[in-house]
Design a protein around this motif. Structure first.
Motif, PDB file in Angstrom:
ATOM      1  N   LEU A 194       0.818  -8.749  -1.735  1.00  0.00           N
ATOM      2  CA  LEU A 194      -0.089  -7.677  -2.156  1.00  0.00           C
ATOM      3  C   LEU A 194       0.515  -6.334  -1.765  1.00  0.00           C
ATOM      4  N   ARG A 195       0.318  -5.345  -2.643  1.00  0.00           N
ATOM      5  CA  ARG A 195       0.790  -3.991  -2.335  1.00  0.00           C
ATOM      6  C   ARG A 195      -0.419  -3.073  -2.324  1.00  0.00           C
ATOM      7  N   THR A 196      -0.382  -2.087  -1.449  1.00  0.00           N
ATOM      8  CA  THR A 196      -1.449  -1.096  -1.489  1.00  0.00           C
ATOM      9  C   THR A 196      -1.024   0.176  -0.768  1.00  0.00           C
ATOM     10  N   THR A 197      -1.467   1.304  -1.314  1.00  0.00           N
ATOM     11  CA  THR A 197      -1.159   2.597  -0.698  1.00  0.00           C
ATOM     12  C   THR A 197      -2.216   2.900   0.349  1.00  0.00           C
ATOM     13  N   PRO A 198      -1.820   3.063   1.629  1.00  0.00           N
ATOM     14  CA  PRO A 198      -2.833   3.410   2.631  1.00  0.00           C
ATOM     15  C   PRO A 198      -3.420   4.785   2.331  1.00  0.00           C
ATOM     16  N   LYS A 199      -4.736   4.851   2.376  1.00  0.00           N
ATOM     17  CA  LYS A 199      -5.410   6.132   2.066  1.00  0.00           C
ATOM     18  C   LYS A 199      -6.186   6.610   3.271  1.00  0.00           C
TER      19      LYS A 199
END
Ligand SMILES: [Zn+2]
Length: 338
Positions: free
Chosen positions: A98-103
């Motif tokens: 899984l990929r995700t941009t930390p916000k």
């Protein structure tokens, strides 16, 4: 064939967390986490998921903004991560990156965001028969300082959870930001052992493509506008191209499925893997992508098994995990033969 592909133990290497929730899961998330706003969220989701024919890549990126609202609290993010893992497990995906941009927002810092995702992945892996890794994303439309923070956090999290945080994804709107500005941050991550999955050649930008190929990567996202010599470079360096058929057609970078470069990659024996990108947004599953490849390009069962074997090889799993996946795949194909 359809049953064979749905039940096949699969490997998903290119999935963005926020785009991977199917509409039913978004509804479930809205009802359980956001209570009364469920109906409003559902109506928004339905508009979101309806793609006008010929939608442009830029329009798709605008639509992502809305889904991010759903995961803007710790509870929402935790629930969304577990639902996404559940949905992949239901589709017989045995291994997921899984990929995700930390916000960061009023509810969470980027550190909180990534820690929440890591904990949720651990919870989900205890519930479902699936191995899950995390690639924190650098969004190229954000400032370089944010990328530096993401790399620093990823290296720290990798020390605590080396079995989960295994790489960095470089993504975001390809018409924004300059790749060269992010090279030092990416180089630092690579130097400390994180693998790099880079969205490359999503649009026709020859200068940037040259820079990216020279810089190198462990896997290439999309590679839509690579030339034949670009494909040859990938083959020579054993870099697989993550092919996302439905995503590329619905976001307008490829005109039709039959025009997709997967065909050329198969013919030229360039390393490639089949992935979904954003299966919720594009209303697909990894099984659906295999079925589409079978229907469009006549992929046989053994070619689909071969693609899964390539995905195992090019995953960021440990050697032991790769061996376990190969055994699972082998046992499934043996069972199917009999
Ligand atoms: Zn992507």
């Amino acid at each position: 064939m359809i049953k064979f592909l749905r039940e096949l133990p699969k490997v998903e290497l290119h999935a963005h967390l926020n785009g991977s929730l199917c509409i039913d899961s978004i509804r479930e998330l809205a009802e359980n986490v956001y209570g009364k706003q469920a109906e409003e969220f559902t109506a928004m989701c339905e508009r979101f998921i309806t793609f006008e024919k010929g939608a442009k890549l830029n329009e798709c990126f605008e639509k992502f903004g809305f889904v991010h609202e759903l995961t803007s609290t710790r509870k929402g993010l935790q629930y969304a991560t577990e639902l996404a893992v559940r949905d992949f497990a239901k589709d017989n995906v045995m291994y997921l990156e899984l990929r995700t941009t930390p916000k960061s927002n009023a509810n969470m810092s980027r550190r909180d965001y990534l820690e929440t995702v890591v904990e949720s992945i651990k919870n989900a892996c205890n519930q479902y028969a699936i191995t899950v890794k995390l690639l924190p994303s650098i969004n190229r439309s954000e400032p370089v300082e944010v990328a530096e923070e993401t790399v620093a956090l990823s290296l720290e999290l990798c020390q605590n959870d080396p079995d989960i945080v295994v790489g960095i994804d470089f993504s975001g709107n390809p018409s924004q930001g300059k790749f060269s500005d992010f090279m030092p941050a990416l180089e630092l991550a690579r130097k400390h052992g994180l693998k790099l999955a880079v969205h490359c050649a999503e649009i026709d930008n020859p200068t940037e493509i040259r820079e990216m190929l020279k810089f190198g990567m462990s896997r290439c996202g999309h590679g839509t506008f690579l030339s034949s010599s670009g494909f040859a470079h990938m083959k020579d360096h054993n870099i697989p191209i993550e092919c996302c058929l439905t995503s590329n057609v619905k976001s307008g970078t490829v005109s039709t499925v039959s025009a997709h470069h997967l065909k050329e990659l198969m013919e030229a024996d360039v390393p490639k893997v089949l992935c979904t990108d954003d299966c919720g947004v594009f209303d697909t599953t990894l099984s659906d992508e295999f079925i589409l490849a079978n229907e469009t390009f006549g992929l046989t069962k053994s070619q689909c098994i071969g693609l899964t074997m390539e995905a195992i090889q090019h995953s960021f799993a440990t050697p032991q995990e790769k061996l376990k996946m190969k055994m699972q795949l082998y046992s499934y194909t043996r069972r199917h033969e009999n």
